[in-house]
Design a protein around this motif. Structure first.
Motif, PDB file in Angstrom:
ATOM      1  N   LYS A  62      -4.971  10.758  -0.314  1.00 21.63           N
ATOM      2  CA  LYS A  62      -5.121  10.547  -1.761  1.00 21.63           C
ATOM      3  C   LYS A  62      -5.948   9.302  -2.092  1.00 21.63           C
ATOM      4  O   LYS A  62      -6.816   9.338  -2.951  1.00 21.63           O
ATOM      5  N   ASP A  63      -5.671   8.233  -1.374  1.00 20.29           N
ATOM      6  CA  ASP A  63      -6.359   6.972  -1.672  1.00 20.29           C
ATOM      7  C   ASP A  63      -7.813   6.957  -1.239  1.00 20.29           C
ATOM      8  O   ASP A  63      -8.577   6.084  -1.598  1.00 20.29           O
ATOM      9  N   PHE A  64      -8.172   7.908  -0.406  1.00 24.56           N
ATOM     10  CA  PHE A  64      -9.526   7.892   0.140  1.00 24.56           C
ATOM     11  C   PHE A  64     -10.482   8.795  -0.634  1.00 24.56           C
ATOM     12  O   PHE A  64     -11.681   8.714  -0.481  1.00 24.56           O
ATOM     13  N   ARG A  66     -14.820   3.901   5.215  1.00 21.67           N
ATOM     14  CA  ARG A  66     -13.665   4.617   4.676  1.00 21.67           C
ATOM     15  C   ARG A  66     -13.534   6.001   5.296  1.00 21.67           C
ATOM     16  O   ARG A  66     -12.442   6.497   5.534  1.00 21.67           O
TER      17      ARG A  66
END
Ligand code: ADP
Ligand code: MG
Length: 441
Positions: free
Chosen positions: A330-332, A301
């Motif tokens: 944001k998603d990470f 990731r």
């Protein structure tokens, strides 16, 4: 004629592929316009048939005319010569493609992975030294990278060894395919006889799959007995491979078992830098540090996050600020984990807040709201009974009088004895919350 056909093929593939795939490639016979090629290895035969089919076909036709045909055969292992000698001299044989970026040079060493790194390097330098080498650790911590580094290193330095990297899933699928076609002996030939270094990835995939475990057990034994190096990766340690045959688990434990732990912050930064370098990209230092600090431990990731920023930068032509990076990623971003207090009472107050929704301030106040009263009583009870605190300490920390604490604890005890299930379940929730915090902290 034979030489011309080979030259014709050679002229159609790049040098690297030629060296890699055509090392044992030969013209066995030419009958009329039918060419029989031979290769020293089943994998290569299949690879050539899959990837170089049209190249070979065109080459053959250009020499023998448009109706020319060909086939590829491989030498059977029971032809005496094969077992005694390595298949090829002076050229390493890679039975499956490896990611060329997965090398020891590109692997950043830190406290969490140093033991695994050095063990892997040792095995790469002296295949057979620790046999098997078993590497385990969580997702995205670099297991596959290390495993393939071993392969790449051996291919570079031990030209006589045949290296096979394979995921357990592929091993399973292969087994099924070969079985369906009634070619199980070819499967065994392929995995047991023609491999000097077996790199088996993600072995946890075989949990509960007994049939393939049996096959792996025999593969393991045959390679091991022949002194071939085996390296295995898994997301958990051998004894945690539930529903695995005991005999296989004990084989896994015979050699060296090493763990990879998540990287600390400094190592994450170093890895982030290395990844950027590998992508030939640029990001401002503070952005890179932001990424390394905030994306979670899974390094896949981390790499994904870096690539996302690089793509953004490339498409917009703009330099990225930390603020933009935060927005883009944001998603990470890992869940904010508030620093976990070491003070047992602070932890207790947090647990009470989570279970009852009552803040520490309210707990310590004189609020007579029934939920606050209940939370306070449960808190005092848990502190006294489960945290080994004296009445005096509990009284101090809750800001109550000594007798009040004593009577609250007694109240709770009696209610439980009377079978107050709700109260009991609240207490269990608080205890569970406390232990969860203790583990994750
Ligand atoms: P795993 O197999 O444990 O799930 P991978 O080996 O696929 O993890 O690693 C995920 C990504 O992180 C890969 O791109 C790999 O190159 C990179 N990576 C992992 N550990 C390191 C490290 N120590 N140094 C550099 N890159 C790393
Ligand atoms: Mg992996």
């Amino acid at each position: 004629m034979k030489e011309r056909i080979l030259q014709e093929i050679k002229s159609r593939v790049n040098r690297k592929s030629w060296e890699l795939w055509f090392g044992t490639f030969n013209v066995k016979s030419v009958e009329g316009n039918h060419v029989v090629f031979s290769v020293g290895n089943l994998f290569i035969k299949e690879w050539l048939e899959k990837k170089y089919q049209s190249v070979i076909s065109k080459a053959v036709k250009s020499v023998l005319g448009n109706s020319a045909t060909y086939e590829i055969t491989y030498e059977s292992f029971d032809t005496a010569a094969v077992n005694q000698e390595p298949l090829v001299k002076k050229r390493a044989i890679l039975l499956t493609p490896l990611n060329p970026n997965y090398t020891f040079e590109n692997f950043v060493v830190g406290p969490g992975n140093s033991f695994a790194y050095h063990s892997a390097l040792e095995v790469a330098k002296n295949p057979g030294k620790y046999n098997p080498l078993f590497i385990y650790g969580g997702v995205g911590l670099g297991k596959t990278h290390l495993l393939q580094s071993i392969g790449n290193h051996i291919v570079q330095n031990e030209p006589d060894l045949r290296v096979l990297y394979i995921t357990s899933e592929k091993f399973l699928n292969d087994l099924i395919d070969y079985m369906k076609e009634g070619r199980i002996s070819e499967f065994r030939e392929r995995y047991r006889k023609r491999v000097d270094v077996l790199l088996l990835d993600d072995v946890q995939f075989l949990i509960g799959k007994t049939g393939v475990q049996t096959e792996l057990f025999h593969t393991f034994n045959e390679l091991y007995d022949a002194g071939k190096q085996i390296v295995i990766c898994s997301d958990r340690e051998p004894q945690k491979l539930e529903e695995f045959q005991d005999r296989l688990v004990s084989r896994f434990q015979m050699g060296l078992v090493v763990r990879i732990d998540p990287p600390d912050e400094q190592t994450r930064r170093n890895i982030a830098k290395k990844m950027l370098e590998m992508e030939n990209g640029y990001l401002p230092e503070e952005v890179l540090n932001f990424v390394a600090t905030n994306v979670d431990d899974n390094l896949r990731r981390l790499r994904g996050a870096i690539i996302k920023l690089l793509v953004y930068r490339e498409t917009t032509g703009k330099e990225i600020s930390v603020k933009e990076a935060a927005e883009l990623l944001k998603d990470f971003i890992r869940e904010p984990s508030p620093a976990i207090s070491l003070d047992p009472f602070e932890r207790l107050f947090e647990a009470l807040q989570r279970v009852f929704g009552v803040s520490k301030e309210e707990l310590l106040s004189n609020s007579r709201k029934s939920v606050a009263v209940m939370a306070r009583k449960v808190g005092m009870y848990v502190a006294k009974k489960y945290m080994d605190c004296s009445l005096r300490t509990v009284a101090e920390r809750f800001g109550r009088s000594h007798p009040l604490v004593a009577s609250s604890v007694k109240d709770v005890e009696e209610s439980i004895l009377k079978g107050n299930k709700l109260l009991k379940s609240y207490i269990d929730d608080v205890l569970e919350n406390l232990s969860r915090k203790a583990i994750s902290g």
